[in-house]
Write a protein that holds these residues in place. Sequence first.
Motif, PDB file in Angstrom:
ATOM      1  N   ALA A 175      15.879  -2.325  17.724  1.00 49.39           N
ATOM      2  CA  ALA A 175      15.550  -1.167  16.892  1.00 49.39           C
ATOM      3  C   ALA A 175      15.983   0.132  17.555  1.00 49.39           C
ATOM      4  CB  ALA A 175      14.049  -1.134  16.616  1.00 49.39           C
ATOM      5  N   GLU A 176      16.173   1.168  16.730  1.00 47.43           N
ATOM      6  CA  GLU A 176      16.489   2.489  17.265  1.00 47.43           C
ATOM      7  C   GLU A 176      15.258   3.122  17.904  1.00 47.43           C
ATOM      8  OE1 GLU A 176      18.666   5.480  15.164  1.00 47.43           O
ATOM      9  OE2 GLU A 176      19.705   3.983  13.956  1.00 47.43           O
ATOM     10  N   ILE A 177      14.121   2.882  17.317  1.00 43.86           N
ATOM     11  CA  ILE A 177      12.894   3.480  17.835  1.00 43.86           C
ATOM     12  C   ILE A 177      11.725   2.543  17.550  1.00 43.86           C
ATOM     13  CG2 ILE A 177      12.494   4.807  15.716  1.00 43.86           C
ATOM     14  CD1 ILE A 177      11.331   7.039  17.515  1.00 43.86           C
ATOM     15  N   CYS A 178      10.799   2.464  18.490  1.00 44.26           N
ATOM     16  CA  CYS A 178       9.595   1.645  18.327  1.00 44.26           C
ATOM     17  C   CYS A 178       8.424   2.483  18.824  1.00 44.26           C
ATOM     18  CB  CYS A 178       9.718   0.353  19.125  1.00 44.26           C
ATOM     19  SG  CYS A 178       8.562  -0.936  18.637  1.00 44.26           S
ATOM     20  N   THR A 179       7.327   2.479  18.073  1.00 44.70           N
ATOM     21  CA  THR A 179       6.242   3.426  18.331  1.00 44.70           C
ATOM     22  C   THR A 179       4.882   2.775  18.141  1.00 44.70           C
ATOM     23  OG1 THR A 179       7.647   5.219  17.511  1.00 44.70           O
ATOM     24  CG2 THR A 179       5.304   5.683  17.672  1.00 44.70           C
ATOM     25  N   ILE A 180       3.920   3.229  18.942  1.00 42.37           N
ATOM     26  CA  ILE A 180       2.502   2.902  18.744  1.00 42.37           C
ATOM     27  C   ILE A 180       1.757   4.211  18.539  1.00 42.37           C
ATOM     28  CG2 ILE A 180       0.401   1.904  19.707  1.00 42.37           C
ATOM     29  CD1 ILE A 180       2.115   0.095  21.431  1.00 42.37           C
ATOM     30  N   SER A 181       1.048   4.324  17.439  1.00 39.78           N
ATOM     31  CA  SER A 181       0.226   5.510  17.189  1.00 39.78           C
ATOM     32  C   SER A 181      -1.242   5.099  17.117  1.00 39.78           C
ATOM     33  CB  SER A 181       0.623   6.190  15.878  1.00 39.78           C
ATOM     34  OG  SER A 181       0.263   5.368  14.769  1.00 39.78           O
ATOM     35  N   LEU A 182      -2.115   6.021  17.475  1.00 40.92           N
ATOM     36  CA  LEU A 182      -3.553   5.824  17.364  1.00 40.92           C
ATOM     37  C   LEU A 182      -4.091   6.785  16.309  1.00 40.92           C
ATOM     38  CD1 LEU A 182      -4.615   5.604  21.134  1.00 40.92           C
ATOM     39  CD2 LEU A 182      -3.997   3.745  19.587  1.00 40.92           C
ATOM     40  N   VAL A 183      -5.063   6.326  15.527  1.00 38.56           N
ATOM     41  CA  VAL A 183      -5.660   7.180  14.507  1.00 38.56           C
ATOM     42  C   VAL A 183      -7.159   7.309  14.775  1.00 38.56           C
ATOM     43  CG1 VAL A 183      -3.965   6.623  12.733  1.00 38.56           C
ATOM     44  CG2 VAL A 183      -6.038   5.246  12.909  1.00 38.56           C
ATOM     45  N   ASN A 184      -7.675   8.484  14.489  1.00 38.13           N
ATOM     46  CA  ASN A 184      -9.118   8.741  14.545  1.00 38.13           C
ATOM     47  C   ASN A 184      -9.533   9.147  13.149  1.00 38.13           C
ATOM     48  OD1 ASN A 184     -11.720   9.926  14.843  1.00 38.13           O
ATOM     49  ND2 ASN A 184     -11.312  10.335  16.998  1.00 38.13           N
ATOM     50  N   GLN A 185     -10.046   8.182  12.377  1.00 37.99           N
ATOM     51  CA  GLN A 185     -10.350   8.444  10.979  1.00 37.99           C
ATOM     52  C   GLN A 185     -11.507   9.418  10.810  1.00 37.99           C
ATOM     53  OE1 GLN A 185     -10.137   3.959  10.066  1.00 37.99           O
ATOM     54  NE2 GLN A 185      -9.525   4.869   8.129  1.00 37.99           N
ATOM     55  N   ASP A 214      -1.628  12.096   7.190  1.00 41.77           N
ATOM     56  CA  ASP A 214      -1.674  11.650   5.793  1.00 41.77           C
ATOM     57  C   ASP A 214      -0.600  10.606   5.516  1.00 41.77           C
ATOM     58  OD1 ASP A 214      -3.776  13.361   5.288  1.00 41.77           O
ATOM     59  OD2 ASP A 214      -2.480  14.994   4.606  1.00 41.77           O
ATOM     60  N   VAL A 215       0.602  10.842   6.049  1.00 41.00           N
ATOM     61  CA  VAL A 215       1.694   9.883   5.849  1.00 41.00           C
ATOM     62  C   VAL A 215       1.325   8.536   6.447  1.00 41.00           C
ATOM     63  CG1 VAL A 215       4.050   9.306   6.525  1.00 41.00           C
ATOM     64  CG2 VAL A 215       3.526  11.598   5.696  1.00 41.00           C
ATOM     65  N   THR A 216       0.802   8.565   7.670  1.00 37.03           N
ATOM     66  CA  THR A 216       0.455   7.320   8.350  1.00 37.03           C
ATOM     67  C   THR A 216      -0.643   6.561   7.614  1.00 37.03           C
ATOM     68  OG1 THR A 216       1.041   8.310  10.481  1.00 37.03           O
ATOM     69  CG2 THR A 216      -0.312   6.334  10.541  1.00 37.03           C
ATOM     70  N   MET A 217      -1.684   7.251   7.197  1.00 36.39           N
ATOM     71  CA  MET A 217      -2.794   6.572   6.533  1.00 36.39           C
ATOM     72  C   MET A 217      -2.400   6.045   5.155  1.00 36.39           C
ATOM     73  SD  MET A 217      -5.059   6.477   8.803  1.00 36.39           S
ATOM     74  CE  MET A 217      -6.392   5.782   7.843  1.00 36.39           C
ATOM     75  N   SER A 218      -1.352   6.630   4.559  1.00 43.51           N
ATOM     76  CA  SER A 218      -0.894   6.122   3.258  1.00 43.51           C
ATOM     77  C   SER A 218      -0.299   4.730   3.387  1.00 43.51           C
ATOM     78  CB  SER A 218       0.130   7.085   2.636  1.00 43.51           C
ATOM     79  OG  SER A 218       1.373   7.036   3.330  1.00 43.51           O
ATOM     80  N   TRP A 219       0.057   4.337   4.620  1.00 44.35           N
ATOM     81  CA  TRP A 219       0.591   2.981   4.817  1.00 44.35           C
ATOM     82  C   TRP A 219      -0.447   1.925   4.472  1.00 44.35           C
ATOM     83  CZ3 TRP A 219       2.767   4.061  10.402  1.00 44.35           C
ATOM     84  CH2 TRP A 219       3.857   4.936  10.300  1.00 44.35           C
ATOM     85  N   LEU A 220      -1.728   2.247   4.655  1.00 43.31           N
ATOM     86  CA  LEU A 220      -2.780   1.248   4.414  1.00 43.31           C
ATOM     87  C   LEU A 220      -2.763   0.768   2.976  1.00 43.31           C
ATOM     88  CD1 LEU A 220      -5.828   2.666   6.420  1.00 43.31           C
ATOM     89  CD2 LEU A 220      -4.405   0.685   6.985  1.00 43.31           C
ATOM     90  N   ASP A 221      -2.515   1.691   2.030  1.00 42.67           N
ATOM     91  CA  ASP A 221      -2.482   1.295   0.617  1.00 42.67           C
ATOM     92  C   ASP A 221      -1.337   0.332   0.355  1.00 42.67           C
ATOM     93  OD1 ASP A 221      -4.665   2.888   0.004  1.00 42.67           O
ATOM     94  OD2 ASP A 221      -3.424   4.644  -0.428  1.00 42.67           O
ATOM     95  N   MET A 222      -0.222   0.508   1.074  1.00 43.86           N
ATOM     96  CA  MET A 222       0.912  -0.378   0.882  1.00 43.86           C
ATOM     97  C   MET A 222       0.698  -1.720   1.571  1.00 43.86           C
ATOM     98  SD  MET A 222       4.161   2.182   1.161  1.00 43.86           S
ATOM     99  CE  MET A 222       5.198   0.878   0.536  1.00 43.86           C
ATOM    100  N   ILE A 223       0.048  -1.692   2.722  1.00 44.67           N
ATOM    101  CA  ILE A 223      -0.241  -2.944   3.431  1.00 44.67           C
ATOM    102  C   ILE A 223      -1.284  -3.743   2.674  1.00 44.67           C
ATOM    103  CG2 ILE A 223      -1.249  -3.910   5.541  1.00 44.67           C
ATOM    104  CD1 ILE A 223      -0.004  -1.533   7.044  1.00 44.67           C
ATOM    105  N   GLY A 224      -2.288  -3.031   2.119  1.00 46.84           N
ATOM    106  CA  GLY A 224      -3.342  -3.699   1.364  1.00 46.84           C
ATOM    107  C   GLY A 224      -4.075  -4.703   2.224  1.00 46.84           C
ATOM    108  N   GLU A 225      -4.224  -5.889   1.713  1.00 44.31           N
ATOM    109  CA  GLU A 225      -4.933  -6.937   2.444  1.00 44.31           C
ATOM    110  C   GLU A 225      -3.989  -7.796   3.278  1.00 44.31           C
ATOM    111  OE1 GLU A 225      -6.965  -9.001  -0.657  1.00 44.31           O
ATOM    112  OE2 GLU A 225      -8.647  -7.617  -0.679  1.00 44.31           O
TER     113      GLU A 225
END
Length: 471
Positions: A175-185, A214-225
């Motif tokens: 990959a060109e880039i690989c990342t780990i992000s942390l979220v504090n909801q 907001d962009v990152t948390m929108s991934w949850l709706d796409m991942i779903g279950e």
Amino acid sequence: MDFQTFVDGLKPMACVLSVEKKEDGGYGEIRIVAGNKPFVEFAEHPLFAVTPGTIIGKFRKNNLYDKYLPKTPDFEHKCHQSAILKKPVHTYLNINVANLWFNLFFLPLDYEEGNLCYCAFLNEKVDVDDIDMASSSSMNISNDVMKTCIKLRGSSDFKATINEVIHDVRKLCGAEICTISLVNQSEGTLSLLATSKADDCSIRPLDQYPNQYDVTMSWLDMIGERDSVLIQSEQDFEYVKEVNPQWYQTLIESGVKSIIIFPLRHNWELMGFIWATNFDTNNTSRIKETLEFTTFFISSEIASYIMLKKLEHVSYTDMLTGVFNSNAMNSMILDVVSKKSFIPKPYGVVFADINGLKRVNDESGHQAGDILIKKAALLLQEVFLDQDIYRAGGDEFMIVVKGCTKEEFFEKIDELKERTSDPDKVCLSVGCVFNDSDLSIRDCLRISDEEMYKNKDKFYEDHPEIDRRKG
């Protein structure tokens, strides 16, 4: 071919899917052409409606698959692999919120009708104890990921080691880039824990966008279950454009051509995400398995890191003012002296002590004294924005000022003295030193502390009515 007779002979929940083959080898519409009794019962049950609350009615053949199954790029890729490329596909699906696991099989059928290709989709619930990860992922991938993730065990520098790990994972994914992000909801914040970029990477990093959380948390709706989201084909991007236009715009602006994302969870609590961007799409299955194994190995280590950071925050934070406390200050000094960390030169050190605190405590009570201490801390944070401020003692603060010139440093000192000269308001005695030579951190602390006490003695000489130090 009699698809209905075929699926009726299968015990697990099963259906046959038709996949439209495009001239370029891609895929178009995916439809369900037959389903056995367990599948029909599932499809007609309102509890399993793709859109909650809708009435599905009777199952009808040849409907688009997303009438009965969640529409996801990952599912479509597996249908394409199986029906058009004639590859059998097996994977596991984890429904995180219910801790349920399912065996998923996509079996190519040796039958085509014009531009329509076919595969069977079988879905079987499985006990977590019966899951054999090696059956859906090669042992080579498992070993490769384990070799790099094992570095985290016993590491004395977690941040440096996790960056090594994500660098290794990026190379495994091509990959060109690989990342780990942390979220504090609870706070609505996102932070980058680790990232690795190829030398020729031109992708705009996520942390450069103002709406990154907001962009990152929108991934949850796409991942779903499901366990991930995979975007790599033109159809995938059209799907993103339809369901998540904000993210679609970010992908286009960033120059993203492919991306795969996994949520990082521990005990069903979301900690963050790991993702690879512009990866080798010729090895999508291998890359998905690589990231799947990586999340499996590093989730508990990241959870421990987050817990330690929370404990460190409590241990190193002054509960009255919110700035660093004396524990944090002593730890910082010890790390610098022992060369575990360093402060880049030039830098400044400031000591500031509240004048008249004892008088306020005596005349107005300790609650008023606490308010004065908090006001002093807020004022210091305003003057020394984004600098490390420590409450060294009851009424004493220490500040390490980095990233400024000598002129800028003394401009801040002048501002501080001007704003804290009134004995009836927040009034401070200040001592400082600017280290652009070979002074040690202990030298800087001693010099600024001595100057502060000289200025304090001078203040009380000028205002003896306030001096309660001997009372």
